[in-house]
Design a protein around this motif. Structure first.
Motif, PDB file in Angstrom:
ATOM      1  N   LEU A  93       0.874  -1.172   0.000  1.00 28.66           N
ATOM      2  CA  LEU A  93       0.000   0.000   0.000  1.00 28.66           C
ATOM      3  C   LEU A  93       0.907   1.217   0.000  1.00 28.66           C
ATOM      4  CD1 LEU A  93      -2.119  -1.622   2.737  1.00 28.66           C
ATOM      5  CD2 LEU A  93      -3.067  -0.996   0.521  1.00 28.66           C
ATOM      6  N   GLY A 100      -2.666   3.656  -1.606  1.00 31.89           N
ATOM      7  CA  GLY A 100      -2.271   3.559  -0.200  1.00 31.89           C
ATOM      8  C   GLY A 100      -3.168   4.269   0.782  1.00 31.89           C
ATOM      9  N   ALA A 102      -6.324   4.399   2.631  1.00 30.08           N
ATOM     10  CA  ALA A 102      -7.549   3.690   3.024  1.00 30.08           C
ATOM     11  C   ALA A 102      -8.323   4.569   4.001  1.00 30.08           C
ATOM     12  CB  ALA A 102      -7.177   2.349   3.641  1.00 30.08           C
ATOM     13  N   HIS A 106     -13.538   0.604   7.120  1.00 32.31           N
ATOM     14  CA  HIS A 106     -13.841  -0.653   6.436  1.00 32.31           C
ATOM     15  C   HIS A 106     -13.306  -1.848   7.218  1.00 32.31           C
ATOM     16  CE1 HIS A 106      -9.689   0.205   5.233  1.00 32.31           C
ATOM     17  NE2 HIS A 106      -9.549  -1.078   4.965  1.00 32.31           N
ATOM     18  N   ASP A 108     -11.540  -5.407   5.962  1.00 27.88           N
ATOM     19  CA  ASP A 108     -10.890  -5.789   4.710  1.00 27.88           C
ATOM     20  C   ASP A 108     -11.705  -6.827   3.930  1.00 27.88           C
ATOM     21  OD1 ASP A 108      -8.729  -4.068   5.072  1.00 27.88           O
ATOM     22  OD2 ASP A 108      -7.532  -5.576   6.129  1.00 27.88           O
ATOM     23  N   LEU A 121      -0.045  -5.958   9.152  1.00 29.18           N
ATOM     24  CA  LEU A 121       0.395  -4.751   8.431  1.00 29.18           C
ATOM     25  C   LEU A 121       1.693  -4.243   9.032  1.00 29.18           C
ATOM     26  CD1 LEU A 121      -0.572  -2.698   6.232  1.00 29.18           C
ATOM     27  CD2 LEU A 121      -1.552  -1.360   8.092  1.00 29.18           C
ATOM     28  N   THR A 133      -3.407   5.244  12.081  1.00 23.78           N
ATOM     29  CA  THR A 133      -4.536   4.377  11.714  1.00 23.78           C
ATOM     30  C   THR A 133      -5.385   4.148  12.963  1.00 23.78           C
ATOM     31  OG1 THR A 133      -3.109   3.309  10.081  1.00 23.78           O
ATOM     32  CG2 THR A 133      -5.170   2.182  10.605  1.00 23.78           C
ATOM     33  N   TRP A 247       2.227   5.434  13.949  1.00 26.57           N
ATOM     34  CA  TRP A 247       3.217   4.482  13.429  1.00 26.57           C
ATOM     35  C   TRP A 247       4.649   4.988  13.537  1.00 26.57           C
ATOM     36  CZ3 TRP A 247       1.706  -0.267  11.734  1.00 26.57           C
ATOM     37  CH2 TRP A 247       0.363  -0.438  11.381  1.00 26.57           C
ATOM     38  N   TRP A 255      -4.692  -7.417  13.168  1.00 24.16           N
ATOM     39  CA  TRP A 255      -6.054  -7.269  13.674  1.00 24.16           C
ATOM     40  C   TRP A 255      -6.921  -8.457  13.315  1.00 24.16           C
ATOM     41  CZ3 TRP A 255      -3.924  -4.006   9.977  1.00 24.16           C
ATOM     42  CH2 TRP A 255      -4.535  -3.942   8.731  1.00 24.16           C
ATOM     43  N   HIS A 262     -11.306  -0.498  10.323  1.00 25.94           N
ATOM     44  CA  HIS A 262     -10.182   0.412  10.494  1.00 25.94           C
ATOM     45  C   HIS A 262     -10.234   1.530   9.464  1.00 25.94           C
ATOM     46  CE1 HIS A 262      -8.913  -2.898   7.891  1.00 25.94           C
ATOM     47  NE2 HIS A 262      -8.112  -2.043   7.276  1.00 25.94           N
ATOM     48  N   ALA A 264      -7.449   4.609   7.839  1.00 27.41           N
ATOM     49  CA  ALA A 264      -6.100   5.193   7.785  1.00 27.41           C
ATOM     50  C   ALA A 264      -6.244   6.692   7.528  1.00 27.41           C
ATOM     51  CB  ALA A 264      -5.286   4.532   6.689  1.00 27.41           C
ATOM     52  N   ARG A 273       4.323   7.302   2.209  1.00 25.22           N
ATOM     53  CA  ARG A 273       3.842   6.377   3.249  1.00 25.22           C
ATOM     54  C   ARG A 273       3.640   5.025   2.579  1.00 25.22           C
ATOM     55  NH1 ARG A 273      -0.797   4.275   5.625  1.00 25.22           N
ATOM     56  NH2 ARG A 273      -0.946   4.296   7.899  1.00 25.22           N
ATOM     57  N   MET A 275       3.142   0.813   3.278  1.00 27.56           N
ATOM     58  CA  MET A 275       2.844  -0.263   4.218  1.00 27.56           C
ATOM     59  C   MET A 275       2.827  -1.572   3.430  1.00 27.56           C
ATOM     60  SD  MET A 275       2.199   1.821   6.763  1.00 27.56           S
ATOM     61  CE  MET A 275       1.298   1.003   8.080  1.00 27.56           C
TER      62      MET A 275
END
Ligand SMILES: O=C(O)CCC(=O)C(=O)O
Ligand SMILES: [Fe+2]
Length: 300
Positions: A93, A100, A102, A106, A108, A121, A133, A247, A255, A262, A264, A273, A275
């Motif tokens: 991401l 990247g 998010a 949501h 996943d 992650l 996040t 982070w 998770w 979650h 972001a 950024r 991930m």
């Protein structure tokens, strides 16, 4: 949990971060050869806290992430996104690449039936400021409902899809982000009917299945769906049901994707950024009355 020790005798500790969700685990070096008791302790912490965080996992490279993820179950690639070149199942991401951000609440991959049980992650590149996040407990979201609302939602089903109105959800999306959404993320269309309340396969807890890929409640008008979605989603994301993680490079979050949503935060402008995520296969959700989610549409 506190009784689990590493081979050198050092303790593994779990420190709660908020009232209803989230804990930091210290004293563990994550790898593909993590001993069984440590893996079991992490699973236990995931059931209790729903999202767990690890700092300073500098040795946790792509191979270690894949190896460790396999200790938790089957590594399942994303249905439409490409895996990182040279990897078995890593999704990168990258904010600069247009995939990247998010920045919608949501769970996943709820547009398929057996959406992931866990996501792992890892922070590869982190901006100087911003980019936290937040996770919310969908179990707490259910528990906060009145008895009458619980009865209502337990009988409801909803359609989830990866084909949604991109512009309506992303007022400030860039050209690259829109193109990525159209050409990759929604290149194949999935639709799945889920119960709005699912029973957690391990804890038997009830939780709300909603989030960004929700399209409508079965048998309800668009207007009623939208209003009811807002009401329920607001219960899930109430600040008291959340934990926020700031982070640092080499942090890892895991998770329980069957009990959380979650988001972001998109508050770092055009800083880098990046991930890397793995997802572990989950179970087809089961409703309060024992019926299973079903796919309505998927590519041939
Ligand atoms: O970038 C993040 O912090 C989270 C991205 C996300 O939604 C995910 O990894 O599933
Ligand atoms: Fe996500």
């Amino acid at each position: 949990m506190n009784s689990v020790r590493n081979s050198d005798g050092s303790a593994i500790t779990v420190r709660r971060l908020a009232g209803r969700i989230g804990a930091e685990i210290q004293g563990v070096t994550l790898s593909g050869s993590l001993p069984g008791p440590q893996v079991a302790a992490i699973r236990q912490a995931l059931l209790a806290h729903r999202v767990v965080f690890f700092r300073d996992q500098a040795e946790f490279d792509d191979a270690a992430q894949e190896g460790f993820s396999r200790l938790l179950g089957d590594l399942v690639p994303h249905p439409t996104e490409k895996v990182l070149e040279g990897s078995l199942g890593i999704l990168e991401l990258d904010a600069a690449a247009g995939n990247g951000k998010a920045d919608q609440w949501h769970t996943d991959v709820t547009f398929i039936d057996a959406y992931p049980r866990y996501s792992v992650l890892r922070a590869v590149r982190i901006p100087e400021y911003g980019g936290d996040t937040v996770w919310a407990s969908t179990v707490a979201g259910y528990q906060d409902l009145s008895p009458q609302l619980k009865t209502l939602v337990e009988g409801l089903w909803a359609v989830h899809t990866n084909k949604y109105d991109y512009a309506a959800q992303h007022a400030h999306g860039t050209q690259a982000e829109r193109e990525h959404y159209e050409k990759v993320f929604a290149s194949n269309i999935y639709e799945t009917e889920h119960p709005v309340v699912r029973i957690h396969p391990e804890t038997q807890e009830k939780s709300l299945v909603l989030g960004q890929f929700f399209q409508r409640f079965v048998g309800q008008t668009h207007a009623d769906s939208a209003a009811l979605f807002r009401l329920l989603q607001d219960h899930v994301t109430r600040l008291e049901n959340t934990v926020r993680w700031s982070w640092r490079k080499n942090d890892v979050a895991i998770w329980d994707n069957q009990a959380t949503q979650h988001y972001a935060l998109n508050d770092y402008g055009n800083q880098d950024r990046t991930m890397r995520r793995t997802t572990i296969g989950g179970e087809v959700p089961v409703s309060v009355d024992g019926r299973h989610s079903r796919m309505l549409r998927q590519p041939n």
